[in-house]
Design a protein around this motif. Structure first.
Motif, PDB file in Angstrom:
ATOM      1  N   ASP A 268       0.797  -1.237   0.000  1.00 42.60           N
ATOM      2  CA  ASP A 268       0.000   0.000   0.000  1.00 42.60           C
ATOM      3  C   ASP A 268       0.825   1.279   0.000  1.00 42.60           C
ATOM      4  O   ASP A 268       0.410   2.281  -0.557  1.00 42.60           O
ATOM      5  N   SER A 269       1.968   1.273   0.626  1.00 40.54           N
ATOM      6  CA  SER A 269       2.722   2.516   0.802  1.00 40.54           C
ATOM      7  C   SER A 269       3.774   2.746  -0.279  1.00 40.54           C
ATOM      8  O   SER A 269       4.594   3.639  -0.151  1.00 40.54           O
ATOM      9  N   SER A 270       3.747   1.966  -1.354  1.00 39.44           N
ATOM     10  CA  SER A 270       4.918   1.975  -2.219  1.00 39.44           C
ATOM     11  C   SER A 270       4.753   2.599  -3.598  1.00 39.44           C
ATOM     12  O   SER A 270       5.737   2.945  -4.217  1.00 39.44           O
ATOM     13  N   ASP A 271       3.571   2.739  -4.136  1.00 37.91           N
ATOM     14  CA  ASP A 271       3.416   3.221  -5.505  1.00 37.91           C
ATOM     15  C   ASP A 271       3.487   4.743  -5.535  1.00 37.91           C
ATOM     16  O   ASP A 271       2.597   5.426  -5.064  1.00 37.91           O
ATOM     17  N   ASP A 272       4.579   5.260  -6.103  1.00 31.87           N
ATOM     18  CA  ASP A 272       4.769   6.712  -6.163  1.00 31.87           C
ATOM     19  C   ASP A 272       4.750   7.230  -7.595  1.00 31.87           C
ATOM     20  O   ASP A 272       5.164   8.348  -7.859  1.00 31.87           O
ATOM     21  N   GLY A 273       4.293   6.422  -8.533  1.00 27.11           N
ATOM     22  CA  GLY A 273       4.268   6.820  -9.932  1.00 27.11           C
ATOM     23  C   GLY A 273       5.526   6.476 -10.691  1.00 27.11           C
ATOM     24  O   GLY A 273       5.586   6.623 -11.904  1.00 27.11           O
ATOM     25  N   VAL A 274       6.556   6.016  -9.992  1.00 26.63           N
ATOM     26  CA  VAL A 274       7.804   5.600 -10.617  1.00 26.63           C
ATOM     27  C   VAL A 274       8.078   4.133 -10.309  1.00 26.63           C
ATOM     28  O   VAL A 274       8.422   3.350 -11.183  1.00 26.63           O
ATOM     29  N   VAL A 275       7.913   3.757  -9.039  1.00 31.41           N
ATOM     30  CA  VAL A 275       8.195   2.400  -8.558  1.00 31.41           C
ATOM     31  C   VAL A 275       6.964   1.873  -7.827  1.00 31.41           C
ATOM     32  O   VAL A 275       6.280   2.624  -7.134  1.00 31.41           O
ATOM     33  N   ARG A 276       6.700   0.573  -7.972  1.00 34.38           N
ATOM     34  CA  ARG A 276       5.609  -0.072  -7.238  1.00 34.38           C
ATOM     35  C   ARG A 276       6.171  -1.270  -6.489  1.00 34.38           C
ATOM     36  O   ARG A 276       6.923  -2.057  -7.037  1.00 34.38           O
ATOM     37  N   GLY A 277       5.796  -1.389  -5.224  1.00 33.29           N
ATOM     38  CA  GLY A 277       6.199  -2.527  -4.408  1.00 33.29           C
ATOM     39  C   GLY A 277       5.074  -3.537  -4.324  1.00 33.29           C
ATOM     40  O   GLY A 277       3.899  -3.171  -4.211  1.00 33.29           O
ATOM     41  N   VAL A 278       5.447  -4.807  -4.409  1.00 37.88           N
ATOM     42  CA  VAL A 278       4.475  -5.898  -4.299  1.00 37.88           C
ATOM     43  C   VAL A 278       5.032  -6.982  -3.394  1.00 37.88           C
ATOM     44  O   VAL A 278       6.240  -7.108  -3.210  1.00 37.88           O
ATOM     45  N   TRP A 279       4.124  -7.764  -2.813  1.00 38.11           N
ATOM     46  CA  TRP A 279       4.488  -8.904  -1.983  1.00 38.11           C
ATOM     47  C   TRP A 279       4.425 -10.165  -2.843  1.00 38.11           C
ATOM     48  O   TRP A 279       3.509 -10.312  -3.645  1.00 38.11           O
ATOM     49  N   LEU A 280       5.403 -11.041  -2.655  1.00 33.93           N
ATOM     50  CA  LEU A 280       5.521 -12.228  -3.486  1.00 33.93           C
ATOM     51  C   LEU A 280       5.513 -13.504  -2.664  1.00 33.93           C
ATOM     52  O   LEU A 280       5.905 -13.502  -1.499  1.00 33.93           O
ATOM     53  N   GLU A 281       5.092 -14.599  -3.309  1.00 36.60           N
ATOM     54  CA  GLU A 281       5.287 -15.940  -2.772  1.00 36.60           C
ATOM     55  C   GLU A 281       6.005 -16.743  -3.842  1.00 36.60           C
ATOM     56  O   GLU A 281       5.675 -16.638  -5.027  1.00 36.60           O
ATOM     57  N   ARG A 282       6.949 -17.535  -3.386  1.00 43.86           N
ATOM     58  CA  ARG A 282       7.697 -18.362  -4.337  1.00 43.86           C
ATOM     59  C   ARG A 282       6.814 -19.491  -4.847  1.00 43.86           C
ATOM     60  O   ARG A 282       6.063 -20.095  -4.075  1.00 43.86           O
ATOM     61  N   VAL A 283       6.908 -19.760  -6.147  1.00 43.29           N
ATOM     62  CA  VAL A 283       6.137 -20.828  -6.762  1.00 43.29           C
ATOM     63  C   VAL A 283       7.065 -22.016  -6.935  1.00 43.29           C
ATOM     64  O   VAL A 283       8.139 -21.878  -7.534  1.00 43.29           O
ATOM     65  N   PRO A 284       6.657 -23.180  -6.432  1.00 44.07           N
ATOM     66  CA  PRO A 284       7.541 -24.362  -6.551  1.00 44.07           C
ATOM     67  C   PRO A 284       7.702 -24.825  -7.983  1.00 44.07           C
ATOM     68  O   PRO A 284       6.953 -24.572  -8.835  1.00 44.07           O
TER      69      PRO A 284
END
Length: 182
Positions: free
Chosen positions: A166-182
């Motif tokens: 939620d706190s990461s999209d500033d119009g240049v960079v976006r942060g996302v949470w990931l889960e590893r896929v086996p």
């Protein structure tokens, strides 16, 4: 400006309303990183400020990008060096990271760069750490706005985007949470 200083061809690029990169034109630039030691990067943005010189062009504007070889530079500021509309000095932030491929649920896959942070703290509304997950930062100009369900491939490892930071999209960079896929 001395001859030979503008030795790097670069594309001038901007994001359109659909978050697609649009190349405006190419131009010759001189790219110089500021001297001195810089701390290790803590995100997709390099902590070292980059100075770019170019011939004056009114299309060189804050918020646009320069793509030169493998380098991606976000234009922070453009200054007319002598006030004569001959030469400009550009302060830019370089976006760095590992090569990756974003595969959206809808649309075409896109090559991009990513900054991965394993065991990143997940905070609640009170700012308390409630969990640790893998977090990624992506440049909007390359990846668009990654959404939950999208796949991300980095160095032969697959991840799925599970949430947006939620706190990461500033119009240049976006942060996302990931889960590893086996």
């Amino acid at each position: 400006m001395r001859a030979g200083q503008l030795d790097t061809p670069a594309n001038l690029v901007e994001l359109d309303p659909d978050l697609q990169p649009v190349t405006i034109d190419w131009l010759w630039v001189g790219i110089r990183a500021k001297e001195g030691t810089t701390p290790a990067p803590a995100g997709l943005r390099s902590s070292a400020q980059v100075t770019v010189r170019a011939w004056w062009d009114d299309r060189l504007q804050q918020g646009r990008y320069l793509v030169a070889e493998d380098r991606l530079l976000h234009i922070d500021n453009v200054r007319d060096v002598m006030g004569t509309r001959v030469e400009v000095q550009i302060a830019a932030t370089e976006l760095i990271g590992q090569a990756a491929v974003l595969v959206p649920e809808v649309g075409e896959q896109r090559a991009c760069r990513v900054f991965l942070q394993h065991a990143a703290p997940v905070l609640d509304a009170m700012g308390q750490v409630v969990d640790y997950k893998t977090r990624a930062e992506l440049a909007l100009i390359e990846a668009g706005r990654a959404q939950p369900g999208d796949a991300l491939h980095v160095g032969g490892i697959g991840y799925q985007v599970v949430d947006y930071d939620d706190s990461s999209d500033d119009g240049v960079v976006r942060g996302v949470w990931l889960e590893r896929v086996p």
